[in-house]
Write a protein that holds these residues in place. Structure first.
Motif, PDB file in Angstrom:
ATOM      1  N   ALA A  46       0.936  -1.237  -0.389  1.00  0.00           N
ATOM      2  CA  ALA A  46      -0.431  -0.319  -0.122  1.00  0.00           C
ATOM      3  C   ALA A  46       1.005   1.560  -0.091  1.00  0.00           C
ATOM      4  O   ALA A  46       1.124   2.298  -0.399  1.00  0.00           O
ATOM      5  N   ALA A  47       2.065   0.977   0.979  1.00  0.00           N
ATOM      6  CA  ALA A  47       3.146   2.253   0.631  1.00  0.00           C
ATOM      7  C   ALA A  47       3.167   2.233  -0.123  1.00  0.00           C
ATOM      8  O   ALA A  47       3.147   3.534  -1.153  1.00  0.00           O
ATOM      9  N   ASN A  48       3.761   1.189  -1.253  1.00  0.00           N
ATOM     10  CA  ASN A  48       4.447   2.027  -1.951  1.00  0.00           C
ATOM     11  C   ASN A  48       3.871   1.834  -3.744  1.00  0.00           C
ATOM     12  O   ASN A  48       3.930   2.994  -4.688  1.00  0.00           O
ATOM     13  N   ALA A  49       2.228   1.761  -3.825  1.00  0.00           N
ATOM     14  CA  ALA A  49       1.361   1.634  -4.290  1.00  0.00           C
ATOM     15  C   ALA A  49       1.005   3.573  -4.126  1.00  0.00           C
ATOM     16  O   ALA A  49       1.546   4.635  -5.209  1.00  0.00           O
ATOM     17  N   ALA A  54       2.283   8.294  -6.858  1.00  0.00           N
ATOM     18  CA  ALA A  54       3.259   9.749  -7.195  1.00  0.00           C
ATOM     19  C   ALA A  54       4.114  10.416  -8.198  1.00  0.00           C
ATOM     20  O   ALA A  54       4.493  10.762  -9.526  1.00  0.00           O
ATOM     21  N   ALA A  55       4.379   9.467  -8.059  1.00  0.00           N
ATOM     22  CA  ALA A  55       5.878   9.208  -9.748  1.00  0.00           C
ATOM     23  C   ALA A  55       5.734   8.364 -10.879  1.00  0.00           C
ATOM     24  O   ALA A  55       6.060   9.899 -11.772  1.00  0.00           O
ATOM     25  N   ARG A  56       4.113   7.955 -11.046  1.00  0.00           N
ATOM     26  CA  ARG A  56       3.976   8.210 -12.658  1.00  0.00           C
ATOM     27  C   ARG A  56       2.767   9.717 -12.990  1.00  0.00           C
ATOM     28  O   ARG A  56       3.089   9.661 -13.618  1.00  0.00           O
ATOM     29  N   LYS A  57       2.797  10.164 -11.974  1.00  0.00           N
ATOM     30  CA  LYS A  57       1.494  11.556 -12.287  1.00  0.00           C
ATOM     31  C   LYS A  57       2.675  12.680 -12.361  1.00  0.00           C
ATOM     32  O   LYS A  57       2.417  13.399 -12.652  1.00  0.00           O
ATOM     33  N   ASN A  58       3.894  12.151 -11.796  1.00  0.00           N
ATOM     34  CA  ASN A  58       5.387  13.218 -12.601  1.00  0.00           C
ATOM     35  C   ASN A  58       5.507  12.960 -13.396  1.00  0.00           C
ATOM     36  O   ASN A  58       7.176  13.398 -13.548  1.00  0.00           O
ATOM     37  N   GLY A  59       5.475  11.867 -14.368  1.00  0.00           N
ATOM     38  CA  GLY A  59       5.674  11.182 -15.510  1.00  0.00           C
ATOM     39  C   GLY A  59       7.281  10.731 -14.799  1.00  0.00           C
ATOM     40  O   GLY A  59       8.279  10.144 -16.207  1.00  0.00           O
ATOM     41  N   TYR A 121      21.484   5.391  -2.577  1.00  0.00           N
ATOM     42  CA  TYR A 121      20.253   4.460  -3.295  1.00  0.00           C
ATOM     43  C   TYR A 121      19.727   5.576  -4.196  1.00  0.00           C
ATOM     44  O   TYR A 121      18.519   6.398  -3.614  1.00  0.00           O
ATOM     45  N   GLU A 122      18.863   4.508  -5.211  1.00  0.00           N
ATOM     46  CA  GLU A 122      18.092   5.953  -5.692  1.00  0.00           C
ATOM     47  C   GLU A 122      16.591   5.062  -5.680  1.00  0.00           C
ATOM     48  O   GLU A 122      16.422   4.206  -4.627  1.00  0.00           O
ATOM     49  N   ALA A 123      15.399   5.069  -6.526  1.00  0.00           N
ATOM     50  CA  ALA A 123      13.691   4.405  -5.841  1.00  0.00           C
ATOM     51  C   ALA A 123      14.094   3.327  -5.765  1.00  0.00           C
ATOM     52  O   ALA A 123      13.622   2.812  -6.657  1.00  0.00           O
ATOM     53  N   ARG A 124      14.545   2.566  -5.552  1.00  0.00           N
ATOM     54  CA  ARG A 124      14.221   0.947  -5.779  1.00  0.00           C
ATOM     55  C   ARG A 124      14.547   0.615  -4.478  1.00  0.00           C
ATOM     56  O   ARG A 124      14.882   0.058  -2.714  1.00  0.00           O
ATOM     57  N   PRO A 125      13.197   0.126  -3.270  1.00  0.00           N
ATOM     58  CA  PRO A 125      12.795  -0.128  -2.237  1.00  0.00           C
ATOM     59  C   PRO A 125      13.270  -1.401  -1.761  1.00  0.00           C
ATOM     60  O   PRO A 125      13.230  -1.874  -0.166  1.00  0.00           O
ATOM     61  N   ASN A 126      13.588  -2.723  -2.984  1.00  0.00           N
ATOM     62  CA  ASN A 126      14.316  -3.426  -2.095  1.00  0.00           C
ATOM     63  C   ASN A 126      15.615  -3.490  -1.817  1.00  0.00           C
ATOM     64  O   ASN A 126      15.709  -4.187  -0.806  1.00  0.00           O
ATOM     65  N   VAL A 127      15.823  -2.368  -2.128  1.00  0.00           N
ATOM     66  CA  VAL A 127      17.679  -1.805  -2.000  1.00  0.00           C
ATOM     67  C   VAL A 127      17.687  -1.755  -0.411  1.00  0.00           C
ATOM     68  O   VAL A 127      18.543  -1.945   0.594  1.00  0.00           O
ATOM     69  N   GLU A 149      11.143   9.765  -4.349  1.00  0.00           N
ATOM     70  CA  GLU A 149      10.205   8.901  -4.530  1.00  0.00           C
ATOM     71  C   GLU A 149       9.891   7.834  -3.615  1.00  0.00           C
ATOM     72  O   GLU A 149       8.868   7.330  -4.086  1.00  0.00           O
ATOM     73  N   ALA A 150      10.677   6.971  -3.263  1.00  0.00           N
ATOM     74  CA  ALA A 150      10.592   5.929  -2.911  1.00  0.00           C
ATOM     75  C   ALA A 150      10.713   6.006  -1.110  1.00  0.00           C
ATOM     76  O   ALA A 150       9.933   4.885  -0.595  1.00  0.00           O
ATOM     77  N   PHE A 151      10.279   6.879  -1.224  1.00  0.00           N
ATOM     78  CA  PHE A 151      10.135   7.277   0.619  1.00  0.00           C
ATOM     79  C   PHE A 151       9.059   7.471   1.796  1.00  0.00           C
ATOM     80  O   PHE A 151       8.927   6.056   2.591  1.00  0.00           O
ATOM     81  N   ALA A 152       7.903   6.647   0.625  1.00  0.00           N
ATOM     82  CA  ALA A 152       6.908   6.380   1.702  1.00  0.00           C
ATOM     83  C   ALA A 152       6.722   4.332   1.938  1.00  0.00           C
ATOM     84  O   ALA A 152       6.631   4.036   2.629  1.00  0.00           O
ATOM     85  N   SER A 153       7.583   4.395   0.912  1.00  0.00           N
ATOM     86  CA  SER A 153       7.854   2.066   0.640  1.00  0.00           C
ATOM     87  C   SER A 153       8.554   2.582   1.771  1.00  0.00           C
ATOM     88  O   SER A 153       8.577   1.208   2.997  1.00  0.00           O
ATOM     89  N   ASN A 154      10.065   3.174   1.670  1.00  0.00           N
ATOM     90  CA  ASN A 154      11.494   2.784   2.766  1.00  0.00           C
ATOM     91  C   ASN A 154      10.750   3.047   4.217  1.00  0.00           C
ATOM     92  O   ASN A 154      11.422   2.626   4.721  1.00  0.00           O
ATOM     93  N   ARG A 155       9.830   4.391   4.018  1.00  0.00           N
ATOM     94  CA  ARG A 155       9.483   4.202   6.201  1.00  0.00           C
ATOM     95  C   ARG A 155       8.905   3.017   5.881  1.00  0.00           C
ATOM     96  O   ARG A 155       8.902   3.104   7.169  1.00  0.00           O
ATOM     97  N   CYS A 156       7.717   2.742   5.523  1.00  0.00           N
ATOM     98  CA  CYS A 156       7.034   1.478   6.097  1.00  0.00           C
ATOM     99  C   CYS A 156       8.124   0.068   5.683  1.00  0.00           C
ATOM    100  O   CYS A 156       7.840  -0.372   7.762  1.00  0.00           O
ATOM    101  N   ALA A 157       9.076   0.315   5.296  1.00  0.00           N
ATOM    102  CA  ALA A 157      10.272  -0.947   5.259  1.00  0.00           C
ATOM    103  C   ALA A 157      10.934  -0.695   6.251  1.00  0.00           C
ATOM    104  O   ALA A 157      10.785  -2.201   7.076  1.00  0.00           O
ATOM    105  N   VAL A 158      11.506   0.383   6.460  1.00  0.00           N
ATOM    106  CA  VAL A 158      12.243   0.470   7.367  1.00  0.00           C
ATOM    107  C   VAL A 158      11.615   0.302   9.516  1.00  0.00           C
ATOM    108  O   VAL A 158      12.108  -0.441   9.844  1.00  0.00           O
ATOM    109  N   GLU A 159      10.284   0.681   9.227  1.00  0.00           N
ATOM    110  CA  GLU A 159       9.512   0.461  10.395  1.00  0.00           C
ATOM    111  C   GLU A 159       9.631  -1.700  10.631  1.00  0.00           C
ATOM    112  O   GLU A 159       9.486  -1.364  11.933  1.00  0.00           O
ATOM    113  N   ILE A 160       8.640  -1.682   9.880  1.00  0.00           N
ATOM    114  CA  ILE A 160       8.836  -2.714  10.000  1.00  0.00           C
ATOM    115  C   ILE A 160       9.457  -3.873  10.317  1.00  0.00           C
ATOM    116  O   ILE A 160      10.445  -4.241  11.498  1.00  0.00           O
TER     117      ILE A 160
END
Lengths: 415, 415
Positions: A46-49, A54-59, A121-127, A149-160
């Motif tokens: 969900a965080a990643n979505a 947002a990234a899609r919207k920003n092109g 690193y870049e916008a790659r949540p797996n990293v 661009e991956a901040f929400a995903s990263n925040r969630c992963a780090v919290e987990i």
């Protein structure tokens, strides 16, 4: 104290605990992280979505969107990655060497963690998870700064991950995420010499170079690869064509892919007769010098000077004809990035000269440069491929994420 | 190109030759350097006399003048140092590890030189030759920048070394001296990332810190030593007093000398009864906390906060009383520089905790910190004692002046 300094101090404290936590607890943390990522996959997705929308919207381009996007399968892959790291041998505590001196002092050199590692690193949540897992296994705390661009995903992963660490009674500050994704915070991280032992940028050449230029913290440069395949006059040409095809086409976007082929003039026509049809299967665009152009004709275009230093990361290949091994060596010295270089030859003397004289992390005889990889080298996972000579060179696995200390046991020796 | 960039490019070229020059030629160069220094001792002494006269006129202190001044005996000592380096084993080419992978690839990890090493140091002409000799033996070119007060001495020594290199057909640019002794040239050297692989400052803490703060080239920090001796409640107090006396008094100016003693409260009186008379032989000034002051009385003065972080380099000792091993560990963590730390104890569990938990290059049980030294550790000469964790930690000998590369031999492997 700024927010980042607080995170730095907390990470340094955590690193002291991690350094002596022992293999079992670190592995328990890695397995807990893997389980938690799967159990909370819906949250992470969900965080990643949010990030993806947002990234899609920003092109954002499709290629970058693909790297940003998590799927259930990718989450499982990331969790399995953490489990694989748990299964690797623990480098910490290994006795690297040991000596008893004539005065009776027993001196052991023992592997210890580096301390606190910063990763940019870049916008790659797996990293986010891959890098944290490797740091953790080697007993290091880490401070992560992923692409905004991956901040929400990263925040969630780090919290987990922090929750999982707490659950096994390890300090949650072992894994921290920079909360401010501005350029100013990146600069502050790069200057956090009091708390960071090393900074490892992971990503494209642009990121690596800008971090190396700006950082005050020691940096390990990774992943800059302008790799060459040299087809010697004494090459098995069939083998040469297969190796070139593999080095260029098996995964053109990675740093150990070949960007340039050097072909000895004596075998120019015979080699291209075998190689050109193979490369054509993948529609590889050839940027060739004049001699090769005469042989390749319409299958190639003329190379410009910039082609000799280009890291295409794509189905493009620079093509250079050389008159001798010496010319090949000089060309590699002028244009290589010190990553991986290969010679194809049946001439043992040429092979040995190439191995000795080429100054690169990995030098190959009769094999594809694509093998420069922690897994392929038998060291398990890697945090990157170092192209510098200080501290670590080539695939940087768990051992290279460590330092050492000397333990000296005496019975009253004085000097 | 600036003068320094030209020197950098020339050194990089020389480094390629040195990397494959082989042990015999490098040793021949070292012996030729030693012989030439003795044969031309009169020239070197005359150049040095110029430096000394100018420095004296400019009011240099006696201690610094002593370090600047060469004598015939010192010249012989420097020449013998180069001969000793020639006698050490060559680290270059050593196979560090080797593996054959399931696919048949043979992968060797082989030691290679770092490349070009910059050395920034103070007005000590002997360092010019010592550092160049170590760089040369490990196959590295070097760019030297000594204190400007020693410029005439250094220019003469470097000229002698370059002639000797030429005489054995090695590139004279293997050893270069920065000709401009201004601050601007130091800054330029610290930013010469294109040509320098690493920069090693040798000298006092002020020099080290300023170089580490300003450099863009990777730096190896050496020689910052606030070292502690912890006298545990279970210490053999006689041994503790001897170790403390040795660690403080055998050579107070060096970085592995002790600056602070931590004494467990349970043995406070009994320990000082043994230690105070020993230290008094050398008139060591004690800067003590309140608890110790009550025992030491007029023999000590009250410590100020700054004493806990002071690197005196002199017959001065900070004295701290602790209630537990935990307090000692926390104190060392707060005030140590990660150089050398020692516990004196007969309690094996306390010894092991100290060894594990103290984060320093060398951690001792029942021995003097003065042993942290390349020679004492059995590695021959050293370029310095690294107090950082990246690349090299502790005594930095010839092996630590090297990097490695992977040599991979195949028979057509692709991935």
């Amino acid at each position: 104290m700024t927010e980042l300094e607080k995170q730095g101090a907390a990470a340094k404290d955590a690193a002291y605990t991690l350094a002596v936590a022992g293999t079992e607890r670190k592995n328990a943390a890695l397995l807990a992280i893997a389980d938690a990522l799967e159990a909370r996959a819906a949250d992470w997705l969900a965080a990643n979505a949010e990030d993806v929308a947002a990234a899609r919207k920003n092109g954002m381009t499709d290629a970058l969107l693909d790297r940003l996007t998590l799927t259930e399968a990718r989450v499982r892959g990331v969790a399995d990655g953490a489990r694989q790291v748990a299964a690797l041998p623990d480098p910490v505590g290994t006795v690297v060497s040991s000596v008893t001196r004539p005065n009776g002092l027993q001196i052991e050199r023992v592997r210890v963690p580096l301390g606190v590692i910063g990763i940019i690193y870049e916008a790659r949540p797996n990293v986010t998870v891959d890098a944290a897992a490797l740091c953790l296994k080697a007993g290091n705390a880490c401070i992560l700064r992923g692409g905004r661009e991956a901040f929400a995903s990263n925040r969630c992963a780090v919290e987990i991950m922090r929750n999982a660490l707490r659950a096994v009674s390890l300090p949650e500050d072992s894994v921290a995420l920079v909360q401010d994704t501005s350029r100013a915070s990146a600069k502050e991280l790069m200057e956090l010499t009091e708390y960071l032992d090393v900074l490892i940028p992971r990503g494209g050449a642009g990121l690596i170079r800008s971090v190396a230029a700006a950082a005050k913290v020691p940096v390990i440069r990774t992943g800059e690869g302008v790799c060459h395949i040299y087809i010697d006059r004494a090459a098995n040409l069939e083998m040469g064509a297969e190796i070139l095809y593999n080095a260029k086409c098996s995964r053109p976007s990675v740093c150990n892919a070949a960007e340039c082929v050097l072909v000895h003039a004596d075998v120019l026509e015979a080699f291209w007769e075998k190689a050109a049809p193979l490369l054509a299967q993948k529609r590889v665009r050839l940027r060739a010098d004049a001699a090769a152009l005469r042989v390749l004709g319409a299958a190639a275009e003329a190379a410009a000077d910039a082609d000799w230093d280009a890291e295409y990361g794509d189905y493009i290949l620079a093509v250079k004809t050389v008159e001798s091994l010496d010319e090949a060596l000089a060309f590699i010295r002028a244009h290589g990035t010190g990553h991986s270089e290969a010679i194809v030859t049946e001439d043992a003397a040429s092979a040995e000269r190439f191995l000795n004289e080429v100054d690169a992390a990995a030098v190959y005889v009769n094999a594809s440069t694509r093998f420069t990889d922690g897994g392929e080298f038998g060291m398990g996972a890697e945090i990157g491929i170092s192209t510098q000579k200080l501290h670590a060179r080539g695939p940087m696995g768990l051992e290279e994420m460590c330092s050492w200390k000397y333990l000296v046991r005496g019975n009253g020796q004085v000097r």
